[in-house]
Design a protein around this motif. Structure first.
Motif, PDB file in Angstrom:
ATOM      1  N   LEU A  71       0.826  -1.207   0.000  1.00 45.81           N
ATOM      2  CA  LEU A  71       0.000   0.000   0.000  1.00 45.81           C
ATOM      3  C   LEU A  71       0.861   1.259   0.000  1.00 45.81           C
ATOM      4  O   LEU A  71       0.573   2.226  -0.708  1.00 45.81           O
ATOM      5  N   ALA A  72       1.932   1.242   0.818  1.00 48.61           N
ATOM      6  CA  ALA A  72       2.818   2.405   0.883  1.00 48.61           C
ATOM      7  C   ALA A  72       3.486   2.656  -0.460  1.00 48.61           C
ATOM      8  O   ALA A  72       3.575   3.801  -0.921  1.00 48.61           O
ATOM      9  N   ARG A  73       3.949   1.604  -1.109  1.00 57.47           N
ATOM     10  CA  ARG A  73       4.596   1.766  -2.411  1.00 57.47           C
ATOM     11  C   ARG A  73       3.613   2.340  -3.431  1.00 57.47           C
ATOM     12  O   ARG A  73       3.976   3.199  -4.242  1.00 57.47           O
ATOM     13  N   ALA A  74       2.380   1.856  -3.390  1.00 61.67           N
ATOM     14  CA  ALA A  74       1.380   2.368  -4.323  1.00 61.67           C
ATOM     15  C   ALA A  74       1.089   3.838  -4.044  1.00 61.67           C
ATOM     16  O   ALA A  74       0.908   4.627  -4.978  1.00 61.67           O
ATOM     17  N   TYR A  75       1.059   4.221  -2.758  1.00 60.59           N
ATOM     18  CA  TYR A  75       0.753   5.618  -2.423  1.00 60.59           C
ATOM     19  C   TYR A  75       1.889   6.552  -2.809  1.00 60.59           C
ATOM     20  O   TYR A  75       1.663   7.601  -3.429  1.00 60.59           O
ATOM     21  N   VAL A  76       3.126   6.201  -2.432  1.00 58.96           N
ATOM     22  CA  VAL A  76       4.222   7.154  -2.650  1.00 58.96           C
ATOM     23  C   VAL A  76       4.507   7.351  -4.138  1.00 58.96           C
ATOM     24  O   VAL A  76       4.986   8.416  -4.542  1.00 58.96           O
ATOM     25  N   THR A  77       4.210   6.351  -4.964  1.00 58.71           N
ATOM     26  CA  THR A  77       4.400   6.508  -6.408  1.00 58.71           C
ATOM     27  C   THR A  77       3.234   7.213  -7.077  1.00 58.71           C
ATOM     28  O   THR A  77       3.309   7.567  -8.260  1.00 58.71           O
ATOM     29  N   GLY A  78       2.137   7.408  -6.335  1.00 62.36           N
ATOM     30  CA  GLY A  78       0.962   8.046  -6.907  1.00 62.36           C
ATOM     31  C   GLY A  78       0.053   7.094  -7.647  1.00 62.36           C
ATOM     32  O   GLY A  78      -0.965   7.521  -8.218  1.00 62.36           O
ATOM     33  N   ASP A  79       0.369   5.799  -7.648  1.00 61.54           N
ATOM     34  CA  ASP A  79      -0.528   4.823  -8.278  1.00 61.54           C
ATOM     35  C   ASP A  79      -1.832   4.709  -7.492  1.00 61.54           C
ATOM     36  O   ASP A  79      -2.886   4.402  -8.054  1.00 61.54           O
ATOM     37  N   LEU A 165      13.446  23.867   5.435  1.00 63.61           N
ATOM     38  CA  LEU A 165      12.127  24.239   4.943  1.00 63.61           C
ATOM     39  C   LEU A 165      11.030  23.672   5.837  1.00 63.61           C
ATOM     40  O   LEU A 165      10.015  24.331   6.088  1.00 63.61           O
ATOM     41  N   LEU A 166      11.244  22.461   6.357  1.00 64.26           N
ATOM     42  CA  LEU A 166      10.214  21.777   7.139  1.00 64.26           C
ATOM     43  C   LEU A 166      10.168  22.255   8.591  1.00 64.26           C
ATOM     44  O   LEU A 166       9.083  22.458   9.150  1.00 64.26           O
ATOM     45  N   THR A 372       3.195  22.781   7.568  1.00 67.50           N
ATOM     46  CA  THR A 372       4.239  23.401   6.745  1.00 67.50           C
ATOM     47  C   THR A 372       4.406  22.656   5.433  1.00 67.50           C
ATOM     48  O   THR A 372       4.537  23.275   4.361  1.00 67.50           O
ATOM     49  N   LEU A 373       4.411  21.331   5.497  1.00 68.16           N
ATOM     50  CA  LEU A 373       4.556  20.527   4.281  1.00 68.16           C
ATOM     51  C   LEU A 373       3.447  20.831   3.288  1.00 68.16           C
ATOM     52  O   LEU A 373       3.701  21.026   2.091  1.00 68.16           O
ATOM     53  N   GLU A 374       2.214  20.881   3.762  1.00 67.84           N
ATOM     54  CA  GLU A 374       1.088  21.116   2.861  1.00 67.84           C
ATOM     55  C   GLU A 374       1.074  22.545   2.329  1.00 67.84           C
ATOM     56  O   GLU A 374       0.794  22.777   1.143  1.00 67.84           O
ATOM     57  N   GLU A 375       1.387  23.495   3.194  1.00 70.88           N
ATOM     58  CA  GLU A 375       1.369  24.893   2.776  1.00 70.88           C
ATOM     59  C   GLU A 375       2.444  25.197   1.740  1.00 70.88           C
ATOM     60  O   GLU A 375       2.274  26.062   0.884  1.00 70.88           O
ATOM     61  N   ARG A 376       3.556  24.454   1.811  1.00 70.90           N
ATOM     62  CA  ARG A 376       4.673  24.725   0.905  1.00 70.90           C
ATOM     63  C   ARG A 376       4.957  23.506   0.021  1.00 70.90           C
ATOM     64  O   ARG A 376       6.102  23.243  -0.339  1.00 70.90           O
ATOM     65  N   TRP A 377       3.871  22.812  -0.341  1.00 70.87           N
ATOM     66  CA  TRP A 377       3.994  21.556  -1.086  1.00 70.87           C
ATOM     67  C   TRP A 377       4.794  21.736  -2.379  1.00 70.87           C
ATOM     68  O   TRP A 377       5.644  20.896  -2.716  1.00 70.87           O
ATOM     69  N   GLY A 378       4.541  22.773  -3.101  1.00 72.90           N
ATOM     70  CA  GLY A 378       5.250  23.004  -4.355  1.00 72.90           C
ATOM     71  C   GLY A 378       6.749  23.128  -4.155  1.00 72.90           C
ATOM     72  O   GLY A 378       7.538  22.596  -4.948  1.00 72.90           O
ATOM     73  N   GLU A 379       7.162  23.804  -3.086  1.00 70.20           N
ATOM     74  CA  GLU A 379       8.585  23.957  -2.808  1.00 70.20           C
ATOM     75  C   GLU A 379       9.226  22.635  -2.438  1.00 70.20           C
ATOM     76  O   GLU A 379      10.341  22.321  -2.879  1.00 70.20           O
ATOM     77  N   PHE A 380       8.538  21.840  -1.614  1.00 66.64           N
ATOM     78  CA  PHE A 380       9.078  20.536  -1.231  1.00 66.64           C
ATOM     79  C   PHE A 380       9.204  19.627  -2.443  1.00 66.64           C
ATOM     80  O   PHE A 380      10.216  18.934  -2.616  1.00 66.64           O
ATOM     81  N   SER A 381       8.175  19.604  -3.287  1.00 69.60           N
ATOM     82  CA  SER A 381       8.206  18.744  -4.467  1.00 69.60           C
ATOM     83  C   SER A 381       9.328  19.140  -5.410  1.00 69.60           C
ATOM     84  O   SER A 381      10.002  18.285  -5.993  1.00 69.60           O
ATOM     85  N   GLU A 386       8.375  14.685  -6.201  1.00 68.45           N
ATOM     86  CA  GLU A 386       7.024  14.366  -5.756  1.00 68.45           C
ATOM     87  C   GLU A 386       6.979  13.097  -4.911  1.00 68.45           C
ATOM     88  O   GLU A 386       6.263  13.025  -3.913  1.00 68.45           O
ATOM     89  N   GLU A 387       7.748  12.086  -5.297  1.00 67.86           N
ATOM     90  CA  GLU A 387       7.702  10.808  -4.579  1.00 67.86           C
ATOM     91  C   GLU A 387       8.145  10.972  -3.132  1.00 67.86           C
ATOM     92  O   GLU A 387       7.478  10.491  -2.201  1.00 67.86           O
ATOM     93  N   THR A 388       9.266  11.646  -2.905  1.00 66.30           N
ATOM     94  CA  THR A 388       9.757  11.847  -1.541  1.00 66.30           C
ATOM     95  C   THR A 388       8.809  12.736  -0.753  1.00 66.30           C
ATOM     96  O   THR A 388       8.589  12.519   0.444  1.00 66.30           O
ATOM     97  N   ALA A 389       8.227  13.734  -1.396  1.00 63.89           N
ATOM     98  CA  ALA A 389       7.246  14.579  -0.710  1.00 63.89           C
ATOM     99  C   ALA A 389       6.052  13.749  -0.258  1.00 63.89           C
ATOM    100  O   ALA A 389       5.522  13.950   0.853  1.00 63.89           O
ATOM    101  N   ARG A 390       5.614  12.793  -1.086  1.00 59.96           N
ATOM    102  CA  ARG A 390       4.489  11.930  -0.700  1.00 59.96           C
ATOM    103  C   ARG A 390       4.888  10.986   0.436  1.00 59.96           C
ATOM    104  O   ARG A 390       4.067  10.658   1.292  1.00 59.96           O
ATOM    105  N   VAL A 391       6.136  10.542   0.450  1.00 55.04           N
ATOM    106  CA  VAL A 391       6.625   9.750   1.583  1.00 55.04           C
ATOM    107  C   VAL A 391       6.450  10.539   2.877  1.00 55.04           C
ATOM    108  O   VAL A 391       5.952  10.023   3.889  1.00 55.04           O
ATOM    109  N   TRP A 392       6.846  11.800   2.851  1.00 55.91           N
ATOM    110  CA  TRP A 392       6.776  12.612   4.065  1.00 55.91           C
ATOM    111  C   TRP A 392       5.346  12.943   4.444  1.00 55.91           C
ATOM    112  O   TRP A 392       5.034  13.040   5.628  1.00 55.91           O
TER     113      TRP A 392
END
Length: 436
Positions: A71-79, A165-166, A372-381, A386-392
């Motif tokens: 499930l985690a692999r599917a989520y972090v890849t965006g599948d 940033l975080l 902070t992560l959500e408010e600055r999502w574009g900067e983190f990505s 994107e994959e590492t941002a979804r991990v976090w």
């Protein structure tokens, strides 16, 4: 009505209608969620969270790994994705698992064959999908020096820019202390309150020697040296952290007070310190290695010296961690009930004088990081992908809920190395620790 239209309306045999009964059978009960598949079909409860399978690859990942890691692999890849508030979705799922006592049944060969036939009809069979790049790949003996160095580097050497940033201005990557002394206390204010509390519990005074084991980005090291004028030996295994602390020491003119060492704690020598701190480092030590770690804390102290261990814990029946945390965040981390850690410290000759739970404080701390992560999502990505941002995102949401629901905790344990005559030098009451 065409088959596609019927599937979208939830009335035809779309992918979602075929999959949801199978998923519920595998998980041992009905789920309070709505499933939407790649073909637009939907099935399930209308009021629950919406889980989206964006492609057949999401199903293929779960076929190859039908567990938390899949499930985690599917989520972090965006599948796989969740519409709306991820925290509320996970809270709903875990509540259902508790209240409905969902227990995955023992699957027969026939059950597995039927699942494969369904997947084949949906065109989801195929080779094992590649493991996400963000997943840790460690080699060597568990808690060998080389493996521990790689495990620490995987998480803490992500980049100083990411953590800057975080986190707040202190760069404290540990539970803050929301003291309530300020009407609208900020995260930085709560971290300063935690650092002050640690220094007071350790009884620091000018000229004292402090060993900061697992110093992180130096929040406690720098605070103790600047505010209390103590001489600090700061130890870390993460090269990025060591570089940051050394730069801060130079910038703040603390060269005569702070010595930064990029070193394994097992290679420390000397002793005679007035105080030792270990702020959320003991989780990385390992179960079999913890008695030796506790003995090191004792050995580093002078008689009458104090040690403060701030460490995450788990309940007696709660697993803590899990496959996702072990694979993406903190490989080889080990948590135990706080009472077990107290016993190990006392077994090393230390006298435990205070145990304070900060569990609710961590719920609030992690919530601030998540905001902070959500408010600055574009900067983190843009910074880490994107994959590492979804991990976090998954890490902070899941971790916050684990503290909220008492599956995990965090505690400050204050201990002293008694003198030969039993003297501790401790105050009669802890009131001075909390003085304004």
């Amino acid at each position: 009505m065409t088959a596609t239209t019927a599937a979208r309306a939830g009335t035809g045999p779309g992918a979602a209608q075929r999959l949801l009964p199978l998923v519920e059978e595998f998980l041992g009960g009905r789920l309070p969620l709505r499933l939407r598949a790649w073909d637009g079909s939907t099935a399930g409860s209308g009021g629950g969270p919406v889980v989206v399978l964006r492609s057949r690859r999401a199903l293929r990942r779960l076929l190859w790994r039908p567990d938390e890691l899949g499930l985690a692999r599917a989520y972090v890849t965006g599948d796989l994705d969740v519409e709306g508030d991820l925290a509320e979705a996970l809270r709903t799922m875990w509540a259902a698992a508790r209240h409905r006592a969902l227990t995955p049944p023992r699957l027969s060969a026939g059950d597995r064959a039927r699942a494969l036939r369904t997947a084949a009809r949906l065109g989801a069979l195929g080779p094992r999908p590649p493991v996400p790049a963000a997943e840790a790949r460690l080699a060597g003996a568990l808690h060998s020096r080389a493996r521990d160095r790689a495990a620490i580097s995987h998480h803490y050497d992500l980049s100083n820019a990411f953590y800057s940033l975080l986190l707040d201005e202190t760069l404290a990557y540990s539970c803050a202390y929301w003291s309530g002394t300020e009407p609208e206390q900020t995260l930085a204010g709560a971290q300063h309150a935690k650092l002050e509390l640690v220094c007071r519990k350790l009884g620091l005074q000018g000229g004292d020697r402090l060993l900061d084991v697992g110093c992180g980005w130096g929040s406690l090291t720098l605070y103790a040296a600047e505010r209390y004028k103590v001489r600090v030996t700061a130890v870390t295994l993460a090269a990025e952290q060591a570089g940051h602390v050394r730069a801060q020491v130079r910038e703040r003119g603390l060269g005569e007070l702070v010595d930064v060492r990029l070193r394994d704690y097992r290679d420390l020598d000397g002793g005679g310190y007035d105080a030792v701190s270990s702020i959320e480092m003991g989780e990385h030590v390992g179960d079999a290695e913890y008695p030796a770690f506790a003995s090191l804390l004792h050995r580093m102290l002078r008689p009458g010296g104090r040690v403060l261990v701030q460490q995450m814990s788990r309940g007696a029946r709660a697993p803590g961690g899990g496959a996702f945390i072990a694979s993406y965040i903190a490989p080889d981390m080990h948590m135990r009930p706080v009472g077990d850690t107290v016993s190990l410290l006392e077994g090393a000759g230390l006298e435990v004088r205070s145990v304070e739970s900060l569990r609710e404080h961590y719920t609030r701390t992690v919530g601030a990081w998540r905001d902070t992560l959500e408010e600055r999502w574009g900067e983190f990505s843009a910074l880490v992908g994107e994959e590492t941002a979804r991990v976090w995102r998954l890490y902070l949401v899941g971790g916050g809920l684990a503290f909220e629901e008492r599956r995990m905790g965090v505690d400050q344990i204050l201990a002293v190395r008694p003198a030969e005559d039993g003297g501790s030098g401790m105050p009669a009451t802890p009131g001075e620790w909390y003085a304004p």
